[in-house]
Enzyme design. Sequence first.
Site, PDB file in Angstrom:
ATOM      1  N   HIS A   3       3.601  -7.507   1.836  1.00  0.00           N
ATOM      2  CA  HIS A   3       3.049  -8.468   2.783  1.00  0.00           C
ATOM      3  C   HIS A   3       2.035  -9.389   2.121  1.00  0.00           C
ATOM      4  O   HIS A   3       1.542  -9.123   1.021  1.00  0.00           O
ATOM      5  CB  HIS A   3       2.391  -7.738   3.958  1.00  0.00           C
ATOM      6  CG  HIS A   3       1.253  -6.846   3.551  1.00  0.00           C
ATOM      7  ND1 HIS A   3       1.436  -5.551   3.116  1.00  0.00           N
ATOM      8  CD2 HIS A   3      -0.092  -7.059   3.516  1.00  0.00           C
ATOM      9  CE1 HIS A   3       0.277  -5.009   2.830  1.00  0.00           C
ATOM     10  NE2 HIS A   3      -0.683  -5.909   3.059  1.00  0.00           N
TER      11      HIS A   3
ATOM     12  N   GLU B 144      -1.675  -0.031   8.309  1.00  0.00           N
ATOM     13  CA  GLU B 144      -2.606  -0.965   8.929  1.00  0.00           C
ATOM     14  C   GLU B 144      -1.913  -1.767  10.022  1.00  0.00           C
ATOM     15  O   GLU B 144      -0.673  -1.748  10.139  1.00  0.00           O
ATOM     16  CB  GLU B 144      -3.197  -1.910   7.883  1.00  0.00           C
ATOM     17  CG  GLU B 144      -2.162  -2.753   7.161  1.00  0.00           C
ATOM     18  CD  GLU B 144      -2.738  -3.490   5.953  1.00  0.00           C
ATOM     19  OE1 GLU B 144      -3.959  -3.466   5.756  1.00  0.00           O
ATOM     20  OE2 GLU B 144      -1.942  -4.092   5.199  1.00  0.00           O
TER      21      GLU B 144
ATOM     22  N   HIS C  43       0.845  -1.198   0.000  1.00  0.00           N
ATOM     23  CA  HIS C  43       0.000   0.000   0.000  1.00  0.00           C
ATOM     24  C   HIS C  43       0.877   1.243   0.000  1.00  0.00           C
ATOM     25  O   HIS C  43       1.956   1.250   0.610  1.00  0.00           O
ATOM     26  CB  HIS C  43      -0.908   0.034   1.239  1.00  0.00           C
ATOM     27  CG  HIS C  43      -1.631  -1.235   1.491  1.00  0.00           C
ATOM     28  ND1 HIS C  43      -2.565  -1.750   0.634  1.00  0.00           N
ATOM     29  CD2 HIS C  43      -1.537  -2.119   2.524  1.00  0.00           C
ATOM     30  CE1 HIS C  43      -3.039  -2.890   1.116  1.00  0.00           C
ATOM     31  NE2 HIS C  43      -2.422  -3.130   2.254  1.00  0.00           N
TER      32      HIS C  43
ATOM     33  N   ARG D 212      -1.275  -5.204  -6.079  1.00  0.00           N
ATOM     34  CA  ARG D 212      -0.881  -6.612  -6.031  1.00  0.00           C
ATOM     35  C   ARG D 212       0.378  -6.838  -6.867  1.00  0.00           C
ATOM     36  O   ARG D 212       0.444  -6.437  -8.029  1.00  0.00           O
ATOM     37  CB  ARG D 212      -2.000  -7.506  -6.574  1.00  0.00           C
ATOM     38  CG  ARG D 212      -3.292  -7.458  -5.789  1.00  0.00           C
ATOM     39  CD  ARG D 212      -4.264  -8.542  -6.271  1.00  0.00           C
ATOM     40  NE  ARG D 212      -5.614  -8.294  -5.764  1.00  0.00           N
ATOM     41  CZ  ARG D 212      -6.582  -7.726  -6.459  1.00  0.00           C
ATOM     42  NH1 ARG D 212      -6.365  -7.368  -7.710  1.00  0.00           N
ATOM     43  NH2 ARG D 212      -7.765  -7.529  -5.928  1.00  0.00           N
TER      44      ARG D 212
END
Length: 258
Positions: free
Chosen positions: A126, A68, A53, A146
């Site tokens: 991740h 996050e 991200h 992605r």
Amino acid sequence: MVEKVWGRDCLPAPFSAPPGKRIGEIWFEPPPELPEVLVKYLFTSEKLSVQVHPSDANAIDGEAGKEECWFVLDATDDACLAIGFEREVSPAEIAAAARDGTIEQLLTWHPAKPGDFFYLPAGTVHAIGPGLSLVEVQQNSDTTFRLYDYGRPRELHLDRALTVSDGVPYDPRHRGRVASRGQVLIDGRHFRLDRVEGQPDLATCEAYVGALLALPLEGDIAARQGSARAKPGECLCASSLEDLDFSGAGLTLLTRAA
């Protein structure tokens, strides 16, 4: 409830997936009082894509930055989370590994047990493995790039992902267990997350001035005024911590914007 290819058709209590649906995420839509923070449950039966991200600083073209964190609720014995790389890698190495599928071997797979906590700064490459139930707290953004998706027919975003990916190992200071981290799980640039048992202590009360979300994992919590009440599987929004009654509470997660 959000369907995902990696979700489950049988969810842990108190949730129940609709017939024929594979539910991967349960979102609590951010209320007007707290639009910056999104809280989710995640349930995995397969690996999620290898992804990354952007931060607010390197988001472009209407994207929103996303940091996050994950709090592990339940995990199979072999459950793992891929976070960061085994060694420093160049963008060219990441790109080549993403194209030939060996990026999984470049990543560090961390065993995950109930009570583990992981904070992911933006730019951290991740993936979440199967067999996990998590609470995810994040900036209110769905910007995801992605790099690899195990051959699933979903769009990849390799060029954009490479511009925001940090090709470094995961900083161990960003992970911990509840027993060793105390009540404050993260007090970061975009949100704060606390784990409390029963009535919050004075320091927590002083830290939660203004709107917050309360997610009971055991017991229940209620508004001091009115009939609003939340039990496990629900989330309660309040204008301040003083507005909540924790007399029936067990384990609760609290979060607010930074």
